[in-house]
Design a protein around this motif. Structure first.
Motif, PDB file in Angstrom:
ATOM      1  N   THR A 119      -9.664  -2.576   3.798  1.00 39.19           N
ATOM      2  CA  THR A 119      -9.032  -1.842   2.765  1.00 39.19           C
ATOM      3  C   THR A 119      -9.443  -0.408   3.036  1.00 39.19           C
ATOM      4  OG1 THR A 119     -11.259  -2.371   1.704  1.00 39.19           O
ATOM      5  CG2 THR A 119      -9.404  -3.675   1.020  1.00 39.19           C
ATOM      6  N   GLN A 167      -4.147  -6.441  -4.396  1.00 37.42           N
ATOM      7  CA  GLN A 167      -5.852  -6.843  -4.536  1.00 37.42           C
ATOM      8  C   GLN A 167      -5.914  -8.197  -4.177  1.00 37.42           C
ATOM      9  OE1 GLN A 167      -6.176  -5.535  -8.854  1.00 37.42           O
ATOM     10  NE2 GLN A 167      -8.031  -4.576  -7.962  1.00 37.42           N
ATOM     11  N   SER A 176      -7.169   2.132   1.049  1.00 37.12           N
ATOM     12  CA  SER A 176      -6.280   1.417   0.232  1.00 37.12           C
ATOM     13  C   SER A 176      -6.123   2.039  -1.222  1.00 37.12           C
ATOM     14  CB  SER A 176      -6.689  -0.093   0.423  1.00 37.12           C
ATOM     15  OG  SER A 176      -5.805  -0.832  -0.729  1.00 37.12           O
ATOM     16  N   GLN A 216      -8.904   0.637  -3.639  1.00 35.14           N
ATOM     17  CA  GLN A 216     -10.570   1.117  -3.781  1.00 35.14           C
ATOM     18  C   GLN A 216     -10.625   1.915  -5.056  1.00 35.14           C
ATOM     19  OE1 GLN A 216     -12.639  -0.179  -1.294  1.00 35.14           O
ATOM     20  NE2 GLN A 216     -10.725  -1.474  -1.381  1.00 35.14           N
ATOM     21  N   ARG A 253       0.865  -1.089   0.066  1.00 36.98           N
ATOM     22  CA  ARG A 253      -0.126   0.014  -0.011  1.00 36.98           C
ATOM     23  C   ARG A 253       0.834   1.211   0.035  1.00 36.98           C
ATOM     24  NH1 ARG A 253      -3.151  -2.807   4.382  1.00 36.98           N
ATOM     25  NH2 ARG A 253      -4.610  -3.938   3.283  1.00 36.98           N
ATOM     26  N   GLU A 263      -5.519  -8.781  -0.432  1.00 38.31           N
ATOM     27  CA  GLU A 263      -6.506  -8.091   0.468  1.00 38.31           C
ATOM     28  C   GLU A 263      -7.898  -9.048   0.278  1.00 38.31           C
ATOM     29  OE1 GLU A 263      -5.686  -3.325   0.243  1.00 38.31           O
ATOM     30  OE2 GLU A 263      -7.200  -4.270  -1.120  1.00 38.31           O
TER      31      GLU A 263
END
Length: 694
Positions: A82, A72, A85, A88, A41, A75
């Motif tokens: 998230t 992705q 993050s 999103q 991230r 998560e």
């Protein structure tokens, strides 16, 4: 939420020369996954900042995509939180509507004008109010996009809203979240609370590419980047927004737990928080320098990758702005010095080839938006490859535009051919790669209904008013069915179920049942309507009715086409050698025949009705304009049912031209040239009475 230090970034393995070979998720535990996700991230945020804010990326697109995809995957596999993050951005769940939201502070408009005198009056008012002759101004481009409010709390993105009426706007939080240049979390020493104002736009190059894709799919392009940005930001499905190339510039603070001494200080601080700003700003010492800045931007506007329609001149000192205050609608410390509208002359950014319903290939120029006859346009038809060659137009050329008949824009002249691009008409269809055939100046795709562009347009035409007139299947509904994968050709319409339709956005059980019922009612269409619905090139309503009357049944038409009997078709009124050949070629097309065979599993075209007599035998009519008592189609059918002929164009064989409201001038001129008698609607009905038809 603490800020990430430089030391943390230096220790992050995904910042410089990141590895992109990852262990399978099933081979790592949750603690490892959380640690890797945290690092990813921060790395993705760092790379976003380098790319969007500093314009200085340190890794390539493939490496970035690999990091983003891995984040992705982690998560999703470990159900990680998230919030904030970067992932999103890909879009959330579709919304039923955009709710309204009240702004944290008024988002006012700015006084504006295009005359230098108005700018100097603004400067005089500012100096008089402040009691000084020395005022420093902060100047920035006036972006032609959509203004938004974006709120951060503890450095984390919270919500976004359109400007609306300045007090209340539409909540576009999920849509703005998908914009890659909008950080989900601020960087550095950010304030606890920050509400900023930004301008959402589509970069010019991305807009051209986006419009190119729309044209090649047979869709209408957006008129200009601002309309495209506004429509995209108001999408109810954020995943659609995520697929479109939006970007943003930040330029103001609406509310914050921090103060600024000047607009220039604010502009300098924003990038340190990860907020992207425009680099074409300037601090000037007087209004003369501000006017010079405006003129420099006017000269530079065509070379920018974003649309601007002027510059904004602001008093730089924030304390002075506070002293000047605002009116009920606009601040007294700012003025927008507008550019004159582009008129008639513009630059061709791309030339694309659009595939029409009948397979005709039309080159279309995508241009910088330009005002022509009071309307802003960004596309113009080049009609056919011969015209492109005759004009000598290429990508990058400066051209003159006019609106043909005050409606359709045309390129009429190349003014400057120093463009570095080149356009060559394709030898194969851009939609299906089938060979292109030339017919005089025109070009056609030979793919027929195997061509997706022709097939998709054929669905819309099949349901149109001139064809089977299926209620509930307008352009928007057809496109929705195509996008959902429920329909790919007209035959699929008959296989739709109410359950499938009811699941679509905006549909309910009632509308779904109604459409299925409409399709059931369309299983036994009149022969002429079915012929129109097939979309045979050169076969409109009049020709279709003449074919139906001459052949009687669809089977007879098909037999003649299978035999290649063009002479049988040429014996039909209003059908010449070109139309006859077009009919035979249509039914001989392998893709067309495959779709037709599927259609005939659902449809039984009805034999043409016998004529009502020969009262109008030997008389030929042409209709133009709108009739009050009939549709034009009904009037033509009435004539043919009683032994007369109804054709689409006036010739020496025409007996009467019937004029409705708003008749076409060309047909009237042709009637004068050939000595054809004209009738208004009352005179037409009187003639029918004399012949015993009414």
């Amino acid at each position: 939420m603490p800020a990430v230090s430089d030391a943390d970034l230096e220790a992050n393995p995904y910042v410089e020369d990141p590895p992109t070979d990852f262990a399978p998720v099933e081979d790592i535990d949750e603690a490892t996954a959380r640690e890797q996700a945290d690092q990813l991230r921060e790395a993705v945020r760092y790379h976003d900042h380098r790319y969007y804010v500093e314009n200085d990326p340190v890794i390539g697109d493939r490496a970035y995509d690999a990091l983003f995809s891995r984040l992705q995957t982690l998560e999703a596999a470990f159900d990680l939180d998230t919030e904030g993050s970067p992932t999103q951005r890909v879009g959330g769940e579709p919304l039923d509507e955009l709710p309204e939201v009240e702004h944290v502070a008024r988002m006012g408009s700015i006084d504006q004008g295009g005359d230098e005198a108005a700018v100097r009056e603004f400067d005089e008012r500012v100096r008089d109010s402040l009691g000084t002759d020395e005022v420093q101004y902060f100047c920035e481009p006036k972006f032609d996009g959509l203004s938004v409010e974006i709120v951060y709390e503890d450095g984390v993105y919270q919500r976004a809203a359109t400007r609306g009426d300045g007090e209340v706007g539409e909540d576009v939080t999920e849509n703005v979240r998908t914009i890659a240049s909008v950080p989900q979390r601020l960087r550095g020493d950010y304030p606890d609370y920050l509400a900023v104002r930004g301008e959402v736009y589509i970069p010019r190059e991305a807009f051209t590419a986006f419009n190119r894709e729309r044209v090649e799919r047979g869709e209408d392009p957006f008129a200009n980047p601002r309309n495209a940005a506004a429509g995209t930001l108001r999408q109810l499905d954020p995943s659609v927004t995520a697929q479109r190339p939006l970007s943003v510039f930040f330029f103001g603070v609406l509310d914050a737990s921090v103060d600024f001494s000047s607009h220039s200080a604010m502009h300098k601080q924003f990038p340190e928080w990860g907020l992207r700003v425009c680099d074409r700003t300037a601090v000037v010492d007087d209004i003369d320098a501000a006017i010079d800045y405006r003129n420099e931007q006017l000269d530079a506007r065509d070379g920018l990758d974003y649309e601007i329609d002027g510059v904004v001149i602001k008093v730089n000192d924030m304390a002075a702005c506070e002293e000047l205050g605002s009116t009920s609608r606009a601040p007294r410390w700012a003025f927008a010095y507008k550019f004159p509208a582009r008129k008639e002359e513009t630059t061709v950014r791309d030339i694309v080839v659009q595939v029409g319903r009948t397979g005709r290939l039309t080159p279309v120029a995508l241009m910088d938006p330009v005002e022509v006859g009071g309307v802003t346009v960004s596309r113009a038809s080049l009609h056919n490859p011969s015209l492109v060659a005759d004009l000598g137009v290429d990508i990058g050329d400066r051209v003159r535009i006019k609106r043909a008949g005050d409606v359709i824009p045309d390129v009429v002249e190349v003014l400057d051919d120093d463009g570095d691009g080149h356009f060559e008409f394709p030898a194969t269809c851009p939609a299906c790669d089938s060979p292109v055939e030339r017919d005089g100046p025109m070009a056609f795709c030979t793919g027929g209904l195997t061509c997706p562009a022709q097939r998709e347009r054929s669905v819309e035409h099949y349901a149109s008013r001139d064809a089977l007139d299926i209620e509930g299947l307008g352009e928007k509904a057809v496109q929705q069915l195509l996008d959902a994968g429920l329909v790919s050709d007209p035959a699929d319409l008959y296989e739709l179920t109410a359950e499938e339709l009811a699941d679509l956005e905006g549909w309910g059980e009632t509308s779904a049942r109604n459409l299925v019922g409409e399709m059931d009612d369309a299983r036994e269409p009149p022969l002429a309507d079915f012929l129109v619905a097939l979309g045979i090139p050169e076969v409109g309503t009049v020709t279709a009715r003449n074919l139906a009357q001459e052949f009687g049944t669809f089977e007879a038409i098909l037999d003649a086409a299978d035999d290649g009997d063009t002479e049988a078709f040429e014996a039909v009124p209003d059908v010449g050698p070109t139309v006859a050949r077009s009919i035979v070629d249509f039914f001989e097309g392998e893709g067309n025949r495959a779709v037709l065979d599927r259609l005939l599993d659902h449809v039984e075209p009805q034999a043409a009705e016998e004529t009502g007599g020969d009262a109008l035998d030997g008389l030929t009519f042409v209709f133009t304009g709108s009739l009050a008592g009939y549709t034009r189609s009904d009037a033509q059918e009435l004539v043919e049912r009683n032994g007369g002929s109804a054709t689409s164009s006036v010739s020496g064989n025409t007996d009467y031209l019937v004029l409705g409201d708003n008749p076409g001038q060309r047909k009237q001129d042709d009637a004068d040239d050939h000595g054809v008698e004209t009738l208004n609607e009352n005179e037409f009905e009187a003639l029918l009475e004399r012949h015993g038809v009414l």
